[in-house]
Enzyme design. Structure first.
Site, mmCIF file in Angstrom:
data_model
loop_
_atom_site.group_PDB
_atom_site.id
_atom_site.type_symbol
_atom_site.label_atom_id
_atom_site.label_comp_id
_atom_site.label_asym_id
_atom_site.label_seq_id
_atom_site.Cartn_x
_atom_site.Cartn_y
_atom_site.Cartn_z
ATOM 1 N N ASP A 145 0.760 -1.169 -0.011
ATOM 2 C CA ASP A 145 -0.080 -0.088 0.019
ATOM 3 C C ASP A 145 1.019 1.370 -0.244
ATOM 4 O O ASP A 145 1.278 1.623 1.109
ATOM 5 C CB ASP A 145 -0.977 -0.055 1.156
ATOM 6 C CG ASP A 145 -1.850 1.098 1.200
ATOM 7 O OD1 ASP A 145 -1.792 1.948 0.330
ATOM 8 O OD2 ASP A 145 -2.742 1.327 2.321
ATOM 9 N N TRP A 146 1.116 1.815 -1.186
ATOM 10 C CA TRP A 146 2.006 2.788 -1.451
ATOM 11 C C TRP A 146 1.190 3.906 -2.319
ATOM 12 O O TRP A 146 1.056 3.831 -3.268
ATOM 13 C CB TRP A 146 3.383 2.387 -2.188
ATOM 14 C CG TRP A 146 4.392 1.837 -1.194
ATOM 15 C CD1 TRP A 146 4.426 1.365 0.049
ATOM 16 C CD2 TRP A 146 5.446 1.156 -1.967
ATOM 17 N NE1 TRP A 146 5.273 0.877 0.462
ATOM 18 C CE2 TRP A 146 6.131 0.359 -0.853
ATOM 19 C CE3 TRP A 146 6.117 1.081 -3.198
ATOM 20 C CZ2 TRP A 146 7.535 -0.052 -1.077
ATOM 21 C CZ3 TRP A 146 7.200 0.373 -3.359
ATOM 22 C CH2 TRP A 146 7.879 -0.341 -1.983
ATOM 23 N N GLU A 147 0.766 5.044 -1.477
ATOM 24 C CA GLU A 147 -0.285 5.857 -2.290
ATOM 25 C C GLU A 147 0.372 7.380 -2.356
ATOM 26 O O GLU A 147 -0.363 8.031 -2.699
ATOM 27 C CB GLU A 147 -1.524 5.939 -1.528
ATOM 28 C CG GLU A 147 -2.108 4.492 -1.327
ATOM 29 C CD GLU A 147 -3.467 4.621 -0.495
ATOM 30 O OE1 GLU A 147 -4.441 5.310 -0.704
ATOM 31 O OE2 GLU A 147 -3.403 3.571 0.443
ATOM 32 N N TYR A 148 1.512 7.563 -1.789
ATOM 33 C CA TYR A 148 1.935 9.191 -2.048
ATOM 34 C C TYR A 148 2.205 9.502 -3.316
ATOM 35 O O TYR A 148 2.153 10.684 -3.476
ATOM 36 C CB TYR A 148 3.145 9.189 -1.014
ATOM 37 C CG TYR A 148 2.708 9.206 0.539
ATOM 38 C CD1 TYR A 148 2.361 10.308 0.999
ATOM 39 C CD2 TYR A 148 2.924 7.982 1.201
ATOM 40 C CE1 TYR A 148 1.967 10.184 2.699
ATOM 41 C CE2 TYR A 148 2.481 8.020 2.355
ATOM 42 C CZ TYR A 148 2.011 9.416 3.195
ATOM 43 O OH TYR A 148 1.798 9.292 4.529
ATOM 44 N N LYS A 160 -0.139 15.344 -5.142
ATOM 45 C CA LYS A 160 0.842 14.646 -5.540
ATOM 46 C C LYS A 160 1.910 15.359 -6.525
ATOM 47 O O LYS A 160 2.970 14.852 -6.654
ATOM 48 C CB LYS A 160 0.340 13.467 -5.998
ATOM 49 C CG LYS A 160 -0.285 12.480 -5.091
ATOM 50 C CD LYS A 160 -0.868 11.341 -6.041
ATOM 51 C CE LYS A 160 -1.164 10.051 -4.976
ATOM 52 N NZ LYS A 160 -2.449 10.623 -4.151
#
Length: 481
Positions: A145-148, A160
């Site tokens: 879970d990498w959302e940056y 972003k």
């Protein structure tokens, strides 16, 4: 292979077609009639499962309140101290040295993927995998879970955009005589190459370390159909976003599973827009699942929530359970993952509310859908495939007929399904669903053992004719150009 009749072809192509066009048409028809088989289910050949990914073990620890989660064959807590679970989620602080910026613009691990040593990151990630998944034969869900930031430059909008700004500054600081055009180009190229390497090599490491695990990235693929309040909202994925998903072939080829998300809003509760939002997101994921270099379609596990995005402790209505979980099952997903955070366990009242929902509407519906999927798989696909809608946009669901089945709930929240499908029930299933055969099987009912050079998967239904026509016409026009 199913071949169109001469009359049907005339409906599609009304001008002369050269030999090269016919060859292309042949391969298009062959690819459509020979869709990739589904990967075998991870749990006891169950065609559709529900997984639990919420920290509700805290309800027992803090309040001595136990939830009955027997309907979930795959269970895991997202808490950092949780290890050795068959649902393992890796947040930014649990897998290597993920680079990102805080909301105040403070760089963590260099901020940008261009600024971090990939080798150092992978060495730390290897340690983290061994810690959180100690079993080498792990065969559960491994979700990163990498959302940056997103690996595509064009998709780093709004908050972003900092990754584009910092990437430009990185290039401009290297030399004073670089034009704005060159800065933009070099910033984009260096960011995308670094982001791609970072994500690709990380999941490659995961699969190498735990090869039986279903590794994938949370929220990939995304449909970006978030304009749910727009007038005349259709739910369809914007064309640009579909094309961008196509460009991520390297990510799909590197993945072992797909983990889209369909969290919905209370302000849209019970509306058609929730159905449209979910339907197109799952459908896009099913499309992507067949577009890889794998010889099978990637399993799709759809993340959803107990509650709504805008009111997390207001749990989904019966209609919205159908529009999310029911849609996922009918469209051919391998399962759903119900996610929750610490808000669910912040008080005894919250834990009690979760327990009541699980032991009533949620549990009953999951028992209904999972059993209906099993019945359909057994009778239509000989337990060698899962049922999917013949017409993906049709309002047909894998639901038990209440005239044939009865779902009983015990006092401790366990559900028992009693009954048997009637001939009419099975006929309705056969009219509205077809089989997506598992690896090793083929045929309309998946009874045949797949030959080395044969086809397997879903045979096109009559309703697919329009799609075939459009593809044929598009191929003809492209050749003429």
């Amino acid at each position: 292979m199913k071949v169109l009749s001469e009359g049907q072809l005339k409906l599609c192509v009304v001008q002369p077609v050269h030999l090269t066009s016919w060859l292309l048409i042949f391969f298009i028809l062959k690819s459509i009639s020979c869709l990739k088989p589904a990967r075998l289910p991870i749990y006891q050949r169950k065609p559709f499962i529900a997984a639990w990914n919420a920290p509700t073990d805290q309800c027992l620890i803090k309040y001595n309140l136990r939830l009955n989660l027997k309907m979930f064959p795959v269970i895991g807590s997202p808490l950092a101290k949780a290890r050795g679970q068959n649902v393992t989620i890796f947040y930014v602080n649990r897998l290597g040295y993920y680079p990102w910026y805080t909301s105040q613009g403070v760089p963590i691990n260099g901020g940008l993927p261009q600024n971090i040593s990939l080798q150092v990151h992978l060495e730390k990630a290897d340690q983290d995998i061994n810690y959180y998944i100690p079993a080498e034969d792990f065969s559960g869900l491994a979700v990163i879970d990498w959302e940056y930031w997103r690996p595509q430059w064009a998709r780093n909008w709004n908050s972003k955009d900092v990754y584009r700004q910092k990437s430009r500054k990185l290039i401009s600081d290297m030399g004073k005589n670089v034009s704005a055009t060159d800065i933009e180009y070099l910033a984009k190229v260096t960011f995308e190459e670094s982001a791609k390497a970072f994500m690709k090599e990380t999941i490659k490491l995961g699969i190498k370390s735990r090869p039986k695990g279903l590794w994938g990235y949370y929220l990939y693929p995304d449909c970006h159909n978030y304009n749910v309040y727009a007038p005349n909202y259709s739910g369809s994925c914007p064309e640009d976003e579909v094309l961008r998903n196509n460009e991520l072939s390297w990510l799909w080829n590197s993945s072992a599973a797909l983990y889209p998300s369909i969290g919905v809003w209370k302000s849209l509760g019970d509306s058609e827009n929730i159905l449209r939002f979910s339907k197109f997101r799952v459908h896009e994921s099913m499309r992507i699942s067949t577009m890889t270099s794998h010889d099978y379609a990637l399993p799709v596990f759809v993340y959803t929530r107990l509650g709504y995005r805008d009111e997390p402790l207001f749990f989904l209505s019966k209609q919205d359970l159908v529009s999310t979980i029911g849609e996922s099952a009918a469209l051919g997903a391998a399962g759903i993952v119900i996610w929750g955070d610490m808000n669910l366990t912040a008080s005894k009242a919250n834990c009690t509310k979760v327990k009541q929902f699980v032991s009533s509407d949620l549990g009953s519906y999951i028992a209904n859908v999972t059993r209906a999927a099993e019945v359909c798989s057994l009778h239509l696909c000989r337990n060698n495939g899962r049922c999917i809608r013949k017409m993906w946009n049709a309002p047909s669901y894998l639901h038990l007929n209440p005239a044939s089945y009865h779902i009983e709930a015990s006092e401790d929240g366990e559900f028992t399904v009693k009954g048997k499908a009637s001939d009419t029930d099975l006929a309705v299933m056969a009219d509205t669903f077809s089989c997506h055969c598992y690896q090793g099987y083929e045929g309309a009912d998946c009874r045949e053992i797949k030959t080395a050079d044969g086809c397997s998967g879903v045979s096109p239904s009559p309703g697919s004719l329009m799609t075939l026509c459009l593809l044929l016409l598009a191929s003809y026009r492209s050749i003429q150009l």
